[in-house]
Design a protein around this motif. Structure first.
Motif, PDB file in Angstrom:
ATOM      1  N   THR A 143     -32.064  60.285  21.029  1.00 20.84           N
ATOM      2  CA  THR A 143     -31.286  59.764  19.918  1.00 20.84           C
ATOM      3  C   THR A 143     -31.993  58.554  19.312  1.00 20.84           C
ATOM      4  O   THR A 143     -32.350  57.619  20.025  1.00 20.84           O
ATOM      5  CB  THR A 143     -29.879  59.343  20.388  1.00 20.84           C
ATOM      6  OG1 THR A 143     -29.253  60.456  20.993  1.00 20.84           O
ATOM      7  CG2 THR A 143     -29.051  58.839  19.203  1.00 20.84           C
ATOM      8  N   GLY A 144     -32.200  58.575  18.006  1.00 18.06           N
ATOM      9  CA  GLY A 144     -32.866  57.471  17.332  1.00 18.06           C
ATOM     10  C   GLY A 144     -34.368  57.629  17.247  1.00 18.06           C
ATOM     11  O   GLY A 144     -35.053  56.744  16.723  1.00 18.06           O
ATOM     12  N   ALA A 145     -34.900  58.751  17.781  1.00 19.74           N
ATOM     13  CA  ALA A 145     -36.342  58.966  17.724  1.00 19.74           C
ATOM     14  C   ALA A 145     -36.782  59.198  16.288  1.00 19.74           C
ATOM     15  O   ALA A 145     -36.050  59.759  15.473  1.00 19.74           O
ATOM     16  CB  ALA A 145     -36.725  60.163  18.588  1.00 19.74           C
ATOM     17  N   SER A 146     -38.000  58.765  15.960  1.00 20.90           N
ATOM     18  CA  SER A 146     -38.537  58.932  14.615  1.00 20.90           C
ATOM     19  C   SER A 146     -38.641  60.409  14.265  1.00 20.90           C
ATOM     20  O   SER A 146     -38.933  61.255  15.114  1.00 20.90           O
ATOM     21  CB  SER A 146     -39.918  58.268  14.530  1.00 20.90           C
ATOM     22  OG  SER A 146     -40.549  58.590  13.314  1.00 20.90           O
ATOM     23  N   GLU A 147     -38.430  60.719  13.010  1.00 16.68           N
ATOM     24  CA  GLU A 147     -38.486  62.105  12.547  1.00 16.68           C
ATOM     25  C   GLU A 147     -39.884  62.707  12.689  1.00 16.68           C
ATOM     26  O   GLU A 147     -40.043  63.902  12.840  1.00 16.68           O
ATOM     27  CB  GLU A 147     -38.050  62.169  11.076  1.00 16.68           C
ATOM     28  CG  GLU A 147     -36.554  61.991  10.848  1.00 16.68           C
ATOM     29  CD  GLU A 147     -35.738  63.111  11.483  1.00 16.68           C
ATOM     30  OE1 GLU A 147     -36.166  64.273  11.400  1.00 16.68           O
ATOM     31  OE2 GLU A 147     -34.692  62.815  12.085  1.00 16.68           O
ATOM     32  N   SER A 148     -40.883  61.848  12.654  1.00 18.35           N
ATOM     33  CA  SER A 148     -42.260  62.351  12.746  1.00 18.35           C
ATOM     34  C   SER A 148     -42.851  62.204  14.142  1.00 18.35           C
ATOM     35  O   SER A 148     -44.010  62.551  14.358  1.00 18.35           O
ATOM     36  CB  SER A 148     -43.142  61.605  11.737  1.00 18.35           C
ATOM     37  OG  SER A 148     -43.099  60.210  11.982  1.00 18.35           O
TER      38      SER A 148
END
Length: 578
Positions: free
Chosen positions: A342-347
């Protein structure tokens, strides 16, 4: 190696006897005992040894005749004796007898110069030396001084003869002198001195000369002018500043920090550490474990390895393993893929190991590495591959691994806090950094380095007094180089006088202030709401814990809360370890 004057007198071809005005022998070398055929010791009467010589010595002293030559007979040979008066100011305090075997001198293929010529040669050496030279007695009274030494002080040679050398400080001519310390500690010393009267910086080296009882007979001090050297260094610093400005646009930030830092290692133990690390750097060795107390400079040594290796132009990545919560630390080291948590960067994000590829990664406080992360680090050390959080593919990474800790990893292994197999993998090239208290030779140089640094930063002209230097050399420095640096920074900023006579230790000051707060008179109670009082209580608890611990992990263990909670609360109160 410096030849001691005492050694020259002991092994001289000429016999030497020193007597006081009463004819009592104060000094006698081995050659004099041979020529007079008797065992002579300080305290003997010259009259008992050789009445004729005693008579002539007394006559010279009473009539003030100097450099007189006489011939005497002993039981087996003829001797020539040169009698020279010993003068302290205007007072004759005794005489020196220089004795030669006449026949040996005449038979020698290479005749020695007579004693008068030797004295002239000594005086010529004194008068024409490039260095300033003092000869002082056991009380610090000037017996001999050349023009160069007097010129460095800004006085005439005649004014200095018979002077107590400590008067230079009392009269405001110099900020400190070397001889009193030599007389106190009975050992050779070298110190930089500043002469207020002549505005000169000089380097002074002093050597005590002892008698057979181990008491100081006199002190020889040699000085040379460092003013021009200081000016050249100032100009060189200006050139370096220009060069650093250019390099800052071309060089990696971490490499620039290393190049502008200087590792002082005159102490044999520290010099050995640098020798080993330099060899490891040249060999492109990995899995280096640097151990040592907190504040000894383990991070600087890791940069030293990187800078001196083949990967110096590649990245140097550093991380403190105790500074981040477990989950965040793993993500920082190994990276993560999109949607890993949760909250990880989209890239997604590359980890520090990937960023350090072809370069060096430095794992500070490795003893605080969470057990769950240790397995992944071990796998990387075994096969050179990592896998991002939430990822399925392995990534090949080639980098040097340097770890550091102030903990005993073997004990952590025994307590099941650290993996044994990981310890063996990291400990291939162990290097232990000695504590500052075991590097006495380095303390003054490190002190001067930071004094110069902070003088420049804060535009000050502070300098150490003799008392201050003694403080630094006798203090144990439980906080090592970090504590020494902070002590000097505090003194440069806080102290009003240019000459730093006493240095307030920040650690002790902080401890006293925190303890004394319990004994202060009670202040009028200000009424706050419950939330305000709880926040104030929370902040005080955090500040008290930060005075004892230096990482968020240790704070969490002490306060019995999670590390992420500690990080959040520190941020809320605007607190940090910087």
């Amino acid at each position: 190696m410096i030849i001691q004057p005492e050694t020259i007198l002991t092994n001289a071809f000429i016999g030497v006897i020193g007597v006081d005005t009463h004819g009592m022998i104060q000094y006698c070398n081995h050659r004099a005992k041979q020529l007079l055929h008797c065992d002579i010791a300080p305290g003997f009467s010259l009259k008992e040894i050789h009445p004729g010589m005693d008579k002539q010595v007394r006559t010279c002293i009473e009539q003030g005749k100097n450099n007189q030559t006489f011939h005497f007979k002993t039981k087996e040979e003829k001797i020539e004796t040169q009698i020279s008066l010993l003068v302290n100011g205007t007072e004759t305090i005794g005489a020196a007898c220089f004795i030669q075997n006449i026949k040996q001198v005449e038979d020698s293929a290479f005749k020695l110069p007579n004693i008068k010529e030797m004295l002239l040669q000594f005086q010529a050496l004194l008068d024409h030396s490039y260095y300033g030279i003092y000869i002082l007695d056991h009380k610090g009274i000037v017996l001999k001084v050349n023009d160069v030494a007097a010129g460095l002080i800004g006085l005439k040679k005649e004014e200095m003869m018979g002077m107590d050398i400590s008067d230079l400080v009392e009269k405001g001519i110099a900020d400190t002198v070397l001889t009193p310390a030599i007389l106190k500690y009975k050992k050779p010393m070298t110190r930089p001195l500043y002469v207020i009267k002549s505005n000169k910086y000089i380097m002074a080296s002093g050597m005590p000369i002892f008698d057979e009882k181990g008491e100081i007979l006199f002190v020889v001090v040699i000085e040379h002018d460092m003013t021009i050297v200081r000016e050249l260094r100032a100009r060189l610093e200006q050139v370096k500043q220009v060069a650093d400005t250019i390099k800052s646009e071309l060089s990696d930030r971490n490499l620039l920090e290393l190049k502008s830092s200087k590792i002082i290692a005159d102490a044999p133990a520290m010099n050995q550490v640098l020798t080993v690390l330099l060899k490891l750097a040249k060999m492109d060795a990995s899995n280096i474990l640097i151990t040592g107390e907190s504040g000894t400079g383990k991070g600087l040594l890791a940069k030293f390895v990187h800078h001196n290796g083949n990967r110096r132009n590649k990245p140097f990545i550093s991380i403190n393993c105790a500074a981040l919560p477990d989950m965040l630390l793993e993500a920082e080291l190994f990276g993560y893929e999109k949607g890993a948590f949760t909250g990880a960067s989209e890239s997604g994000k590359a980890g520090l190991f990937e960023l350090a590829s072809q370069g060096t990664i430095f794992l500070d406080e490795i003893g605080d590495l969470p057990f769950s992360v240790q397995a992944k680090l071990l796998k990387f050390l075994d096969d050179g591959e990592i896998r991002r959080l939430g990822g399925t593919r392995t990534i090949k990474v080639n980098c040097i691994v340097i770890a550091a800790t102030n903990q005993n990893l073997e004990k952590l292994v025994q307590r099941k806090k650290f993996r044994q197999d990981l310890y063996f993998r990291l400990n291939i090239f162990p290097v232990h950094v000695p504590a500052l208290r075991k590097r006495q030779e380095d303390i003054l140089k490190i002190s001067n380095f930071y004094l110069k640094k902070y003088n420049k930063i804060y535009k000050q002209k502070k300098r150490f007094s003799e008392n201050c230097l003694e403080q630094l050399q006798t203090y144990d420095f439980p906080g090592n180089v970090r504590e020494l640096k902070n002590i000097i920074k505090n003194a440069v900023v806080i102290k009003e006088k240019e000459v730093l006579d006493t240095i307030l230790l920040p650690g002790i000051s902080r401890l006293k202030s925190s303890n004394s707060s319990f004994s202060e008179p009670a202040q009028p109670v200000t009424t706050h709401g419950l939330n305000e009082e709880l926040l104030e209580f929370e902040r005080k608890k955090l500040e008290q814990a930060m005075a004892r611990f230096d990482s968020t992990r240790d704070l969490a263990n002490h306060l019995n809360i999670s590390q992420s909670t500690v990080v959040r609360k520190l941020k809320k109160h605007g607190l940090s370890f910087d």
